[in-house]
Scaffold this active site. Structure first.
Site, PDB file in Angstrom:
ATOM      1  N   LYS A  39       0.850  -1.191   0.000  1.00  0.00           N
ATOM      2  CA  LYS A  39       0.000   0.000   0.000  1.00  0.00           C
ATOM      3  C   LYS A  39       0.885   1.241   0.000  1.00  0.00           C
ATOM      4  O   LYS A  39       1.934   1.261   0.607  1.00  0.00           O
ATOM      5  CB  LYS A  39      -0.880  -0.006   1.247  1.00  0.00           C
ATOM      6  N   LYS A  41       1.510   3.474  -2.974  1.00  0.00           N
ATOM      7  CA  LYS A  41       2.091   3.973  -4.229  1.00  0.00           C
ATOM      8  C   LYS A  41       1.451   5.295  -4.643  1.00  0.00           C
ATOM      9  O   LYS A  41       2.148   6.282  -4.907  1.00  0.00           O
ATOM     10  CB  LYS A  41       1.931   2.910  -5.324  1.00  0.00           C
ATOM     11  N   THR A  43      -0.376   7.193  -2.706  1.00  0.00           N
ATOM     12  CA  THR A  43      -0.152   8.120  -1.595  1.00  0.00           C
ATOM     13  C   THR A  43       1.206   8.794  -1.723  1.00  0.00           C
ATOM     14  O   THR A  43       1.325  10.014  -1.537  1.00  0.00           O
ATOM     15  CB  THR A  43      -0.268   7.370  -0.254  1.00  0.00           C
ATOM     16  N   ARG A  51       3.863  18.424  -2.380  1.00  0.00           N
ATOM     17  CA  ARG A  51       5.106  19.145  -2.093  1.00  0.00           C
ATOM     18  C   ARG A  51       5.446  20.086  -3.242  1.00  0.00           C
ATOM     19  O   ARG A  51       5.823  21.240  -3.028  1.00  0.00           O
ATOM     20  CB  ARG A  51       6.238  18.145  -1.871  1.00  0.00           C
ATOM     21  N   PHE A  91     -12.647  -0.032 -11.470  1.00  0.00           N
ATOM     22  CA  PHE A  91     -11.710  -1.137 -11.583  1.00  0.00           C
ATOM     23  C   PHE A  91     -12.078  -2.039 -12.754  1.00  0.00           C
ATOM     24  O   PHE A  91     -13.251  -2.313 -13.001  1.00  0.00           O
ATOM     25  CB  PHE A  91     -11.691  -1.946 -10.280  1.00  0.00           C
ATOM     26  N   TRP A  93     -11.777  -5.167 -13.076  1.00  0.00           N
ATOM     27  CA  TRP A  93     -12.467  -6.406 -12.702  1.00  0.00           C
ATOM     28  C   TRP A  93     -13.960  -6.173 -12.484  1.00  0.00           C
ATOM     29  O   TRP A  93     -14.738  -7.112 -12.481  1.00  0.00           O
ATOM     30  CB  TRP A  93     -11.828  -7.073 -11.478  1.00  0.00           C
ATOM     31  N   GLU A 128      -1.409   4.661 -11.728  1.00  0.00           N
ATOM     32  CA  GLU A 128      -1.845   3.336 -12.191  1.00  0.00           C
ATOM     33  C   GLU A 128      -1.520   3.080 -13.664  1.00  0.00           C
ATOM     34  O   GLU A 128      -2.123   2.200 -14.289  1.00  0.00           O
ATOM     35  CB  GLU A 128      -3.348   3.115 -11.942  1.00  0.00           C
TER      36      GLU A 128
END
Length: 196
Positions: A39, A41, A43, A51, A91, A93, A128
């Site tokens: 978990k 990526k 974020t 920044r 998603f 799926w 993604e």
């Protein structure tokens, strides 16, 4: 450890760090990849984007796969001038429609290519993207070409599991997130403000 020994050890660390900083003098945009099964990526990508915005940089975002629900990063960054282009099909799926997913991917990718060619953008987040290449929704060669042709000052952040080796080779910085423990495995559902 005595104070004197501690000070000597820290001075050695400082000397090594200072030498490395002195050697790193090149200024240019870089490609950063956040990949792996852990978990964080997206974020990490949005923390970096926030920044950049905080320093007055211009940032553009393309989100593949995600996008059918409101998310905190968009709520935070869009009012600060960050352009978001979102595939918004949810998603794969869930959709289970390769033709429609490919068409949606290609449509949002056009915005990604535009952003990658825009000299006014200091940073582009391709959230993604790795899945789009892995599922053959996007031709790898087209992605590599767009990355190579971007303005020299522009930094690109790519996220997703299973990043293609050619993108990893092109990247300047690669971080692989590894799962150690995840609340979802204990039955805790995704939470607004934490997971999206």
């Amino acid at each position: 450890m005595s104070d004197e020994r501690y000070q000597q050890r820290q001075q050695k660390v400082k000397d090594r760090v200072d030498a490395r900083v002195a050697q790193a003098q090149e200024e240019r945009g870089i490609i950063i990849v956040f990949t792996g099964n852990g978990k964080g990526k997206t974020t990490a990508a949005f923390g970096t984007a926030a920044r950049a915005v905080g320093h007055g940089k211009n940032v553009g975002v393309v989100q593949f796969i995600k996008g059918t629900w409101p998310n905190g990063e968009r709520n935070l960054l869009e009012p600060h001038g960050v352009e978001f282009q979102v595939m918004a099909t949810g998603f794969t799926w869930e959709t289970q429609n390769r033709e429609a997913d490919t068409a949606a991917c290609m449509a949002v990718w056009q915005h990604g290519k535009r952003m990658l060619a825009d000299p006014l953008l200091d940073m582009v987040v391709l959230d993604e993207l790795t899945y789009m290449v892995a599922y053959d929704y996007l031709p790898l060669e087209e992605v590599i070409s767009a990355l190579n042709a971007r303005p020299g000052h522009q930094t690109v952040i790519i996220t997703g599991r299973g990043c293609h080796r050619d993108i990893l080779d092109l990247a300047d910085t690669v971080s692989e997130l590894r799962p150690v423990k995840h609340a979802f495995d204990a039955g805790v559902k995704a939470q607004m403000g934490i997971d999206y």
